[in-house]
Design an enzyme around this catalytic site. Structure first.
Site: not given
Lengths: 296, 296, 296, 296
Positions: A96, A171, A239
């Site tokens: 990711t 995502k 994040k």
């Protein structure tokens, strides 16, 4: 038979690689630290000396590492995936990372003559072990179809989200929603506790309503138990919300609620809960409100 | 046999009252405007001239009206529920109103000699018709048990949330979470659309993940269809988030994400979507981002 | 000579009343608790037994009390200002209350035959003593001009903001901006401290830039000194932001940043700083970030 | 005599370089596009072929370019500042870039044997012309003192903020506060307008209160005039808030109000106002609320 290279044998990567092995692919693995490679070596799986050697041997190179810098390092510098890429190589980037980082990686691979798919996965360690991660693939249809058997060994379903970069965007979409929902659930529980409600009763009500879902069911339970062992840690959720907000700024989508959620996760990090499960976003809220959602 | 008075025959109240009738209770109804009483009269249900007369006749008085002012007006002033209350009366307040308003109503009823339960319901018109609303009851155990057969005719399950006021707090908890989740889903969809993702693909991914729930399933569908016919309107969701934030301020629970969600619903109202379904919270976001989540 | 009634001899009201006395008005005062009336009685100022008696004696009745409930209680119920109102009475409502509350008070006074001005004041105890509060008057021009000499004794300048209600809206505008700016300044200082900057150096930079203003100058100093003695307490700022957000919801102005600021003040209240100066909004932020802006 | 190299002759850089010239320094300039160099060449100022050549000639190299990528490109790659750096070179980095970018630049310069100061400036074109920018210097005291005469030619005052990186942190602090205050002022004005207040009256009230400052005075005026010609554009303010939030995430300072402000600037960008003055943050708010702050 297709030879599959797999880079990154962490909590997610290791079970994913085992699933590739179980599915009968000719597998070669690499991890930055050798201890994670050991079980594979013992089971007779090939272990490469370097990402470059792995890439030279493999038809398809999957990687799942911690962040965009780690991906860039893999491709360039000493690690040399790019040096191993040729016209028969397809790189499947499963970490990711940000959209700009994805596109930069795709450009590098394409310039080196290879093909590129971004295929981050949604799900935690359990689904990684069961092969039921949701695979979010971005790339040309032909390329995605070529690697689909490989993705199918790790994921169910595999969703083709669009061209290169759209796996990454999907995502970010998923984790944006996940982060917002987790932090909203935490706010709701703290509101309820401060108002005198019982966590177990709140959980009963949620499970009988329009928001009955696995996330609230599982996180409600772990919060009630005071169990913040990391399935998906606060640091990662922070994040991912940061990456989503960066991307949202580029595409012109103002996200005021998501921005608030990011700061809630930031508070959890600041209070020392970064390595704990994302549900720990509730902890600074509880401290401020002077309540606890933990069951007696 | 218990005589049940029912005040407020709106979109929610009418089917709830029919369910009481179907369950065999001796029913007497009242509505501020007589047109809503007509079908009941035609079916042979008693219609009271005033809330006061209704209360005199009934053992248990249920009311579900628009807001706290309407409840106060019912009890006091000309409408005179309180004048009808005696020691054999139990008032079941089912409207979604603030906590302070609930406690004020409870005090009035108690001072007048009656018993009080706050029992707002979670769910929309469909569950109201099916008798599957989630009943959120606050009151002394004995009183809640006494009225449970009545609530059971309208709700499944009936959840006893605590003492008087806790039914209201639970309703605020539920709608806080609902509003936050709805606005977060809207932000996520707009993020995705602005990033080039397809709504149908996003829905597929959500339905395969930890947030698979009836809300996102149904609202994803209506948003894709551009169908904003009100199930639960923006105006009501805005009101409920405002009530929750008022209450949160009193109990010392800062809710930054919920505060952001309220402003998103405020934007939808400001842009003329107040009477549309809560999913219309997405519309000002789409305008700003210059995207549409509607399917072609 | 005009007889001026003054109700509410609190921290703000007392010096305001003294300024009326100094300006030579025939003054009659009232306070809910008699201890605050004592110094006036000793100085030969008339003290009324009740708001009703005060109103009967006065041509113009000024009131400055804690909140909208206190104003409603003054007018109605036992306190009976309204009973004293006749066609020669002008009520000048100077408390900071909501817009709807102001309009309700105006209606009551007008129905009782009197005239109404809302004239909340901006400023703290210092300006109240010096007669340099900013008077924010709402009402018909003729009425505002009639009471202007009275306002001039307490305020400089007196700003006529529009018709009845606009004084209140202007006060909400001012305190919205004040609250937002205070909480933003707190965030900036915490950001700076967490980044290794020195408070005194940050203050120097601010005082040399486009945001050089009395607020940041004074609050920067008290924060550096760790002095949170209340000039304008967190609780009041929280109340005023809540009133502004209520009003903003009615007029269709979504205010995401103001909403975030309100929750920051809510956090300060939750952590026990409600009675401290508004600058104490920084304290929960410092706790979360693990820094202190206090000078050594 | 000290030879000063100056890279970046944009709207800010050009007047800063002229001030160095006026102060009598031996000046050599460079700009990526030659048209901006032309006036300097005509006035007899040396123009370097490349950043590398400029650096070889200069004792102190100042640069002020658009962002962190531009700085990295200057130092590395083709532009070659680093190749020109030796032990007698001091690089003064004046662009507003992130903290991590600053530290990376500092490391590169130090490794190449040079000395480094980060000295971003606060202020717009007017102060740049007048030499009254606020200089925010980070570096070792000795190095900052060595370059102070150069900074003094462009800035007044020059504030030594701490070691390398603290000039950058201070700039982020200043612009964080500026962005928050600008967006808060916009919210307040929209609230006021939607409530029926007049912009000119609001400005009068602000200028008489604790928030009387150059920013609100000037932006209130340009907003009333509908003049959004860029002094400091929305895009830059958005970039700086993003940099500040990145840094805040690293140092553990959750900033919910700043996060909301960033999204307000994001909305202005999304609606096409990115190149307009930061005051244009008000425009999407006005659209949503259906009001205008522009004077008739």
């Amino acid at each position: 038979m297709t030879t599959v290279g797999f880079i990154g044998l962490g909590a997610m990567g290791a079970p994913m690689a085992w699933n590739l092995d179980d599915a009968g692919f000719d597998l070669v693995v690499y991890n930055r630290t050798t201890d994670r490679e050991q079980p594979f070596a013992e089971a007779g799986v090939s272990v490469a000396d370097s990402p470059k050697h792995l890439t030279k041997r493999a038809d398809v190179v999957c990687c799942i590492v911690s962040d965009g810098d780690a991906v860039a390092e893999l491709l360039e510098r000493d690690l040399g995936v790019l040096e191993g890429v040729d016209q028969d190589t397809t790189v499947v980037q499963m970490s990711t990372i940000g959209y700009a980082e994805t596109m930069a990686a795709a450009d590098l691979v394409t310039e080196a003559g290879g093909r590129f798919v971004d295929a981050p996965v949604s799900g935690t360690v359990g689904p990684a072990e069961d092969g039921t991660l949701v695979g979010l693939a971005g790339g040309e249809t032909e390329v995605v179809e070529d690697v689909r058997p490989i993705l199918d060994a790790m994921c169910e379903p595999v969703v083709h989200c669009g061209e290169v970069g759209q796996g990454t965007n999907m995502k970010l979409f998923v984790n944006l929603l996940l982060g917002d929902a987790m932090a909203a659930f935490a706010e709701a529980l703290v509101f309820g506790r401060a108002s005198g409600l019982d966590v177990e009763t709140m959980r009963t009500v949620v499970s009988n309503g329009a928001l009955d879902c696995p996330l609230f069911d599982s996180k409600g339970g772990t919060i009630a138990d005071g169990d913040f062992a990391p399935r998906f840690p606060v640091d990662y959720q922070f994040k991912d919300l940061s990456l989503a907000l960066d991307r949202a700024g580029e595409v012109g989508a103002p996200l005021s609620q998501t921005a608030a959620a990011r700061e809630s996760f930031s508070a959890a990090r600041a209070r020392g809960h970064g390595g704990e499960d994302m549900a720990a976003v509730i902890q600074p809220m509880e401290e401020t409100a002077g309540v606890e959602a933990r069951e007696e």
